[in-house]
Design a protein around this motif. Structure first.
Motif, mmCIF file in Angstrom:
data_model
loop_
_atom_site.group_PDB
_atom_site.id
_atom_site.type_symbol
_atom_site.label_atom_id
_atom_site.label_comp_id
_atom_site.label_asym_id
_atom_site.label_seq_id
_atom_site.Cartn_x
_atom_site.Cartn_y
_atom_site.Cartn_z
ATOM 1 N N LEU A 93 -69.294 -8.752 -16.976
ATOM 2 C CA LEU A 93 -70.441 -8.215 -16.253
ATOM 3 C C LEU A 93 -70.507 -8.877 -14.887
ATOM 4 N N ALA A 94 -70.772 -8.090 -13.849
ATOM 5 C CA ALA A 94 -70.846 -8.604 -12.489
ATOM 6 C C ALA A 94 -71.925 -7.833 -11.737
ATOM 7 N N ASN A 95 -72.489 -8.454 -10.740
ATOM 8 C CA ASN A 95 -73.496 -7.804 -9.900
ATOM 9 C C ASN A 95 -74.612 -7.197 -10.743
ATOM 10 N N VAL A 96 -75.347 -8.066 -11.406
ATOM 11 C CA VAL A 96 -76.418 -7.671 -12.315
ATOM 12 C C VAL A 96 -77.744 -7.653 -11.561
ATOM 13 N N THR A 97 -78.484 -6.564 -11.685
ATOM 14 C CA THR A 97 -79.852 -6.502 -11.173
ATOM 15 C C THR A 97 -80.724 -6.000 -12.303
ATOM 16 N N GLY A 98 -81.943 -6.518 -12.361
ATOM 17 C CA GLY A 98 -82.801 -6.029 -13.419
ATOM 18 C C GLY A 98 -84.179 -6.627 -13.429
ATOM 19 N N LYS A 99 -84.996 -6.021 -14.268
ATOM 20 C CA LYS A 99 -86.373 -6.450 -14.444
ATOM 21 C C LYS A 99 -86.717 -6.332 -15.925
ATOM 22 N N VAL A 100 -87.434 -7.335 -16.426
ATOM 23 C CA VAL A 100 -87.923 -7.330 -17.804
ATOM 24 C C VAL A 100 -89.409 -7.646 -17.750
ATOM 25 N N THR A 101 -90.216 -6.808 -18.401
ATOM 26 C CA THR A 101 -91.650 -7.071 -18.482
ATOM 27 C C THR A 101 -92.072 -6.977 -19.939
ATOM 28 N N GLY A 102 -93.057 -7.774 -20.278
ATOM 29 C CA GLY A 102 -93.556 -7.757 -21.644
ATOM 30 C C GLY A 102 -95.026 -8.094 -21.687
ATOM 31 N N SER A 103 -95.662 -7.698 -22.781
ATOM 32 C CA SER A 103 -97.076 -8.025 -22.974
ATOM 33 C C SER A 103 -97.325 -8.319 -24.441
ATOM 34 N N GLY A 104 -98.213 -9.253 -24.697
ATOM 35 C CA GLY A 104 -98.597 -9.597 -26.061
ATOM 36 C C GLY A 104 -97.449 -10.055 -26.930
ATOM 37 N N LEU A 105 -96.493 -10.794 -26.356
ATOM 38 C CA LEU A 105 -95.309 -11.203 -27.116
ATOM 39 C C LEU A 105 -95.650 -12.322 -28.103
ATOM 40 N N ASP A 106 -95.130 -12.170 -29.309
ATOM 41 C CA ASP A 106 -95.346 -13.144 -30.373
ATOM 42 C C ASP A 106 -94.113 -13.081 -31.273
ATOM 43 N N VAL A 107 -93.288 -14.123 -31.228
ATOM 44 C CA VAL A 107 -92.025 -14.133 -31.963
ATOM 45 C C VAL A 107 -91.980 -15.356 -32.871
ATOM 46 N N ALA A 108 -91.677 -15.129 -34.139
ATOM 47 C CA ALA A 108 -91.493 -16.211 -35.102
ATOM 48 C C ALA A 108 -90.086 -16.070 -35.680
ATOM 49 N N ALA A 109 -89.278 -17.124 -35.524
ATOM 50 C CA ALA A 109 -87.905 -17.120 -36.016
ATOM 51 C C ALA A 109 -87.622 -18.453 -36.698
ATOM 52 N N PRO A 110 -86.674 -18.479 -37.640
ATOM 53 C CA PRO A 110 -86.345 -19.737 -38.322
ATOM 54 C C PRO A 110 -85.992 -20.866 -37.354
ATOM 55 N N GLN A 111 -85.358 -20.544 -36.229
ATOM 56 C CA GLN A 111 -84.963 -21.561 -35.253
ATOM 57 C C GLN A 111 -86.183 -22.252 -34.632
ATOM 58 N N LEU A 112 -87.344 -21.628 -34.711
ATOM 59 C CA LEU A 112 -88.566 -22.212 -34.139
ATOM 60 C C LEU A 112 -89.288 -23.133 -35.123
ATOM 61 N N LYS A 113 -88.725 -23.329 -36.304
ATOM 62 C CA LYS A 113 -89.219 -24.308 -37.285
ATOM 63 C C LYS A 113 -90.705 -24.133 -37.614
ATOM 64 N N GLY A 114 -91.131 -22.873 -37.775
ATOM 65 C CA GLY A 114 -92.536 -22.597 -38.109
ATOM 66 C C GLY A 114 -93.408 -22.344 -36.894
ATOM 67 N N ASP A 115 -92.911 -22.605 -35.695
ATOM 68 C CA ASP A 115 -93.671 -22.333 -34.472
ATOM 69 C C ASP A 115 -93.511 -20.871 -34.083
ATOM 70 N N ARG A 116 -94.263 -20.472 -33.065
ATOM 71 C CA ARG A 116 -94.193 -19.107 -32.548
ATOM 72 C C ARG A 116 -94.050 -19.163 -31.031
ATOM 73 N N PHE A 117 -93.166 -18.319 -30.498
ATOM 74 C CA PHE A 117 -93.077 -18.137 -29.050
ATOM 75 C C PHE A 117 -94.107 -17.068 -28.712
ATOM 76 N N GLN A 118 -95.100 -17.427 -27.912
ATOM 77 C CA GLN A 118 -96.155 -16.486 -27.577
ATOM 78 C C GLN A 118 -96.445 -16.507 -26.082
ATOM 79 N N THR A 119 -96.670 -15.326 -25.517
ATOM 80 C CA THR A 119 -97.151 -15.199 -24.148
ATOM 81 C C THR A 119 -97.812 -13.834 -24.006
ATOM 82 N N ARG A 120 -98.921 -13.810 -23.307
ATOM 83 C CA ARG A 120 -99.581 -12.518 -23.053
ATOM 84 C C ARG A 120 -98.787 -11.712 -22.042
ATOM 85 N N VAL A 121 -98.113 -12.424 -21.117
ATOM 86 C CA VAL A 121 -97.397 -11.756 -20.031
ATOM 87 C C VAL A 121 -95.991 -12.340 -19.900
ATOM 88 N N LEU A 122 -95.007 -11.466 -19.761
ATOM 89 C CA LEU A 122 -93.644 -11.858 -19.418
ATOM 90 C C LEU A 122 -93.231 -10.979 -18.242
#
Length: 195
Positions: A93-122
């Protein structure tokens, strides 16, 4: 897939229906692999082309069954939109352009050891080019509820090599990073090893 040396084209358009509404997904790519040496088949090595991915308002909870197919137990909530474009040069991959937006994100995965990745805005956008043996970050910007990052400059393409510290010292990066450490610590005490 067409024979090596000829352009193969992939296009995917789908609508994912979930309880929170519809999400549109579009992916397109054209790849022209070089003719392989005798005895080798189709490969991305040396290939050229382009890649586009657009996701509009994806309900993350709706893709949990797809994630489960990989054997990973991830619980997700929130909405995500993606608009990425890239060239493919020499199989990378070369010359990458992009945008990512998110809202109300809440992710729970085994790698987070019981924690949650949370943000209202990304909110993230990136513009990266490659030339010779360097990756040029024209702009990289990331913002969440608890952190913001702005970065530009260049890094050698061999950063993942055996002597990555030497390559890192050869980088020319300028940026700023602002993080609300108490907020991160309260979100991820187990992941960070805090008591």
């Amino acid at each position: 897939l067409r024979l090596p040396g000829k352009t193969s084209t992939l296009e995917l358009d789908t609508t994912l229906v979930a309880k929170a509404g519809e999400s549109k997904i579009h992916a397109a790519a054209d790849v022209t692999p070089v003719k392989p040496k005798k005895g080798k088949g189709w490969t991305l090595e040396g290939a050229t082309g382009s890649l586009t991915v657009k996701v509009k308002d994806l309900d993350l909870e709706s893709i949990e069954p797809l994630i489960a197919l990989s054997g990973t137990e991830v619980k997700t909530k929130g909405r995500l939109s993606v608009d990425l474009k890239s060239e493919i040069k020499d199989g990378q991959l070369a010359n990458v352009t992009g945008k990512v937006t998110g809202s109300g994100l809440d992710v729970a995965a085994p790698q987070l050891k019981g924690d949650r990745f949370q943000t209202r805005v990304l909110d993230a956008d990136v513009k990266v080019t490659t030339k010779d043996k360097s990756i040029n970050i024209e702009s990289l910007r990331l913002k969440t509820d608890w952190a913001s990052l702005s970065l530009s400059g260049s890094v050698p393409t061999d950063l993942a090599g055996e002597d990555n510290f030497k390559s890192l010292w050869q980088s020319d990066l300028v940026g700023s990073f602002d993080c609300d450490l108490p907020a991160v610590a309260s979100l991820m005490p187990n992941t960070l090893g805090l008591k």
